[in-house]
Motif scaffolding. Structure first.
Motif, PDB file in Angstrom:
ATOM      1  N   GLU A   1       0.870  -1.110   0.053  1.00 28.58           N
ATOM      2  CA  GLU A   1      -0.017   0.038   0.052  1.00 28.58           C
ATOM      3  C   GLU A   1       0.965   1.312  -0.145  1.00 28.58           C
ATOM      4  O   GLU A   1       2.133   1.228   0.422  1.00 28.58           O
ATOM      5  N   TYR A   2       0.346   2.408  -0.752  1.00 23.12           N
ATOM      6  CA  TYR A   2       1.157   3.531  -0.656  1.00 23.12           C
ATOM      7  C   TYR A   2       0.163   4.736  -0.115  1.00 23.12           C
ATOM      8  O   TYR A   2      -1.085   4.533   0.191  1.00 23.12           O
ATOM      9  N   GLY A   3       0.906   5.869   0.447  1.00 24.98           N
ATOM     10  CA  GLY A   3       0.014   6.826   0.697  1.00 24.98           C
ATOM     11  C   GLY A   3      -1.187   7.486  -0.116  1.00 24.98           C
ATOM     12  O   GLY A   3      -2.236   7.842   0.418  1.00 24.98           O
ATOM     13  N   ARG A   4      -0.683   7.369  -1.147  1.00 22.68           N
ATOM     14  CA  ARG A   4      -1.788   7.969  -2.332  1.00 22.68           C
ATOM     15  C   ARG A   4      -1.753   6.860  -3.557  1.00 22.68           C
ATOM     16  O   ARG A   4      -0.654   6.317  -3.998  1.00 22.68           O
ATOM     17  N   GLU A   5      -2.943   6.503  -3.532  1.00 22.36           N
ATOM     18  CA  GLU A   5      -2.926   5.372  -4.833  1.00 22.36           C
ATOM     19  C   GLU A   5      -4.164   5.884  -5.886  1.00 22.36           C
ATOM     20  O   GLU A   5      -5.205   6.271  -5.300  1.00 22.36           O
ATOM     21  N   TYR A   6      -3.961   5.552  -7.073  1.00 24.90           N
ATOM     22  CA  TYR A   6      -4.657   5.974  -7.988  1.00 24.90           C
ATOM     23  C   TYR A   6      -5.191   4.586  -9.141  1.00 24.90           C
ATOM     24  O   TYR A   6      -3.956   4.218  -9.394  1.00 24.90           O
ATOM     25  N   ILE A   7      -6.388   4.595  -9.427  1.00 21.79           N
ATOM     26  CA  ILE A   7      -6.424   3.620 -10.450  1.00 21.79           C
ATOM     27  C   ILE A   7      -7.161   4.320 -11.545  1.00 21.79           C
ATOM     28  O   ILE A   7      -8.264   4.831 -11.393  1.00 21.79           O
ATOM     29  N   ARG A   8      -6.545   4.224 -12.777  1.00 23.17           N
ATOM     30  CA  ARG A   8      -7.096   4.982 -13.930  1.00 23.17           C
ATOM     31  C   ARG A   8      -7.518   3.910 -14.695  1.00 23.17           C
ATOM     32  O   ARG A   8      -6.708   3.276 -15.539  1.00 23.17           O
ATOM     33  N   PRO A   9      -8.779   3.995 -15.261  1.00 23.99           N
ATOM     34  CA  PRO A   9      -9.366   2.971 -16.189  1.00 23.99           C
ATOM     35  C   PRO A   9      -8.900   3.590 -17.687  1.00 23.99           C
ATOM     36  O   PRO A   9      -8.759   4.654 -18.003  1.00 23.99           O
ATOM     37  N   LEU A  10      -8.514   2.495 -18.294  1.00 20.67           N
ATOM     38  CA  LEU A  10      -8.018   2.653 -19.706  1.00 20.67           C
ATOM     39  C   LEU A  10      -9.012   1.847 -20.578  1.00 20.67           C
ATOM     40  O   LEU A  10      -9.682   0.958 -20.194  1.00 20.67           O
ATOM     41  N   PRO A  11      -8.885   2.050 -22.041  1.00 29.91           N
ATOM     42  CA  PRO A  11      -9.849   1.474 -22.875  1.00 29.91           C
ATOM     43  C   PRO A  11      -9.700  -0.119 -22.777  1.00 29.91           C
ATOM     44  O   PRO A  11      -8.687  -0.561 -22.787  1.00 29.91           O
TER      45      PRO A  11
ATOM     46  N   PRO B   1      -9.941  -3.711 -21.617  1.00 23.95           N
ATOM     47  CA  PRO B   1      -9.715  -4.426 -20.251  1.00 23.95           C
ATOM     48  C   PRO B   1      -8.260  -4.035 -19.453  1.00 23.95           C
ATOM     49  O   PRO B   1      -7.712  -4.749 -19.004  1.00 23.95           O
ATOM     50  N   LEU B   2      -8.066  -2.842 -19.734  1.00 17.62           N
ATOM     51  CA  LEU B   2      -6.954  -2.212 -19.256  1.00 17.62           C
ATOM     52  C   LEU B   2      -7.061  -1.238 -18.072  1.00 17.62           C
ATOM     53  O   LEU B   2      -8.395  -0.451 -17.768  1.00 17.62           O
ATOM     54  N   ARG B   3      -6.236  -1.049 -17.102  1.00 18.95           N
ATOM     55  CA  ARG B   3      -6.143   0.089 -16.040  1.00 18.95           C
ATOM     56  C   ARG B   3      -4.690   0.159 -15.763  1.00 18.95           C
ATOM     57  O   ARG B   3      -3.867  -0.513 -15.873  1.00 18.95           O
ATOM     58  N   GLU B   4      -4.530   1.374 -15.327  1.00 23.00           N
ATOM     59  CA  GLU B   4      -3.276   1.786 -14.820  1.00 23.00           C
ATOM     60  C   GLU B   4      -3.461   2.075 -13.397  1.00 23.00           C
ATOM     61  O   GLU B   4      -4.222   2.866 -12.823  1.00 23.00           O
ATOM     62  N   ARG B   5      -2.304   1.532 -12.644  1.00 23.94           N
ATOM     63  CA  ARG B   5      -2.444   1.771 -10.955  1.00 23.94           C
ATOM     64  C   ARG B   5      -1.191   2.428 -10.840  1.00 23.94           C
ATOM     65  O   ARG B   5      -0.045   2.044 -11.293  1.00 23.94           O
ATOM     66  N   ILE B   6      -1.233   3.661 -10.022  1.00 26.57           N
ATOM     67  CA  ILE B   6      -0.162   4.411  -9.453  1.00 26.57           C
ATOM     68  C   ILE B   6      -0.273   4.579  -8.040  1.00 26.57           C
ATOM     69  O   ILE B   6      -1.269   4.884  -7.419  1.00 26.57           O
ATOM     70  N   GLY B   7       0.886   4.265  -7.584  1.00 27.98           N
ATOM     71  CA  GLY B   7       0.778   4.533  -6.029  1.00 27.98           C
ATOM     72  C   GLY B   7       2.232   5.018  -5.498  1.00 27.98           C
ATOM     73  O   GLY B   7       3.214   4.804  -6.419  1.00 27.98           O
ATOM     74  N   PHE B   8       2.160   6.125  -4.734  1.00 26.55           N
ATOM     75  CA  PHE B   8       3.466   6.839  -4.313  1.00 26.55           C
ATOM     76  C   PHE B   8       3.336   7.089  -2.714  1.00 26.55           C
ATOM     77  O   PHE B   8       2.145   7.403  -2.337  1.00 26.55           O
ATOM     78  N   ASP B   9       4.495   7.172  -2.247  1.00 22.31           N
ATOM     79  CA  ASP B   9       4.803   8.082  -1.062  1.00 22.31           C
ATOM     80  C   ASP B   9       5.498   9.099  -0.883  1.00 22.31           C
ATOM     81  O   ASP B   9       6.526   9.331  -1.918  1.00 22.31           O
TER      82      ASP B   9
ATOM     83  N   VAL C   1       4.102   2.134 -10.708  1.00 26.64           N
ATOM     84  CA  VAL C   1       3.223   2.603 -11.903  1.00 26.64           C
ATOM     85  C   VAL C   1       2.977   1.216 -12.791  1.00 26.64           C
ATOM     86  O   VAL C   1       4.120   0.659 -13.023  1.00 26.64           O
ATOM     87  N   GLN C   2       1.822   0.819 -12.796  1.00 25.40           N
ATOM     88  CA  GLN C   2       1.676  -0.673 -13.272  1.00 25.40           C
ATOM     89  C   GLN C   2       0.373  -0.676 -14.392  1.00 25.40           C
ATOM     90  O   GLN C   2      -0.496  -0.079 -13.839  1.00 25.40           O
TER      91      GLN C   2
ATOM     92  N   GLU D   1       5.571   7.493 -15.978  1.00 25.45           N
ATOM     93  CA  GLU D   1       4.029   7.723 -16.507  1.00 25.45           C
ATOM     94  C   GLU D   1       4.286   8.010 -18.055  1.00 25.45           C
ATOM     95  O   GLU D   1       3.342   7.101 -18.922  1.00 25.45           O
ATOM     96  N   ASP D   2       4.932   8.762 -18.484  1.00 24.36           N
ATOM     97  CA  ASP D   2       5.335   8.979 -19.803  1.00 24.36           C
ATOM     98  C   ASP D   2       5.660   8.056 -20.807  1.00 24.36           C
ATOM     99  O   ASP D   2       5.081   7.771 -21.814  1.00 24.36           O
ATOM    100  N   HIS D   3       6.791   7.196 -20.210  1.00 22.27           N
ATOM    101  CA  HIS D   3       7.251   6.083 -20.947  1.00 22.27           C
ATOM    102  C   HIS D   3       6.133   5.030 -21.118  1.00 22.27           C
ATOM    103  O   HIS D   3       5.679   4.403 -22.246  1.00 22.27           O
ATOM    104  N   LEU D   4       5.255   4.740 -20.298  1.00 23.73           N
ATOM    105  CA  LEU D   4       4.205   3.893 -20.343  1.00 23.73           C
ATOM    106  C   LEU D   4       2.927   4.292 -21.280  1.00 23.73           C
ATOM    107  O   LEU D   4       2.466   3.405 -22.243  1.00 23.73           O
ATOM    108  N   ALA D   5       2.936   5.600 -21.350  1.00 29.79           N
ATOM    109  CA  ALA D   5       1.892   6.210 -22.404  1.00 29.79           C
ATOM    110  C   ALA D   5       2.440   6.037 -23.703  1.00 29.79           C
ATOM    111  O   ALA D   5       1.724   5.776 -24.557  1.00 29.79           O
TER     112      ALA D   5
END
Length: 126
Positions: free
Chosen positions: A7-17, A19-27, A38-39, A103-107
């Motif tokens: 777990e991270y202090g801040r976590e975000y899940i961003r749905p993508l088109p 069956p995809l999603r991006e999960r970001i967590g950071f402290d 970044v997953q 994040e840029d590299h993944l995009a």
């Protein structure tokens, strides 16, 4: 699914088109990023499965213990739920810069990673 990042202090899940999603967590500590992940995940057979993961945690020696300030930024590539390979992206970077770069590299490489994942798992692209 391979090991789930802690777990991270801040976590975000961003749905993508599809069956995809991006999960970001950071402290952060005093405004500086201390660890992150970044997953890219693919919904496969009803479960979220890793496609690729960028991570940084210079504070311990777990699987997530890569220190981008010393080792540089890399991406772990997953196949069949296990780490298959690692690609090094940059030389050493401050963690906050590395998080942005991940994040840029993944995009920029999203379609390539998804196509390879679907080929490995016998999935026909939509």
């Amino acid at each position: 699914m391979a090991d789930v990042p802690r777990e991270y202090g801040r976590e975000y899940i961003r749905p993508l088109p599809g069956p995809l999603r991006e999960r970001i967590g950071f402290d952060t500590l005093r405004g500086e990023v201390t660890r992150f992940t970044v997953q890219l995940e693919y919904r496969l057979e009803g479960e979220w499965t890793e496609v690729v993961r960028y991570d940084h945690d210079g504070t311990d020696d777990s699987e997530f213990g890569h220190d981008v300030a010393e080792e540089g930024l890399h991406v772990d590539i997953y196949r069949d739920g296990e780490k298959h390979a690692t690609e090094f992206i940059t030389g050493p970077l401050p963690a906050g810069v590395a998080l942005d770069h991940a994040e840029d590299h993944l995009a920029k490489n999203l379609q390539r990673y998804v196509k390879r994942f679907e080929e490995w798992h016998g999935i026909r692209s939509q």
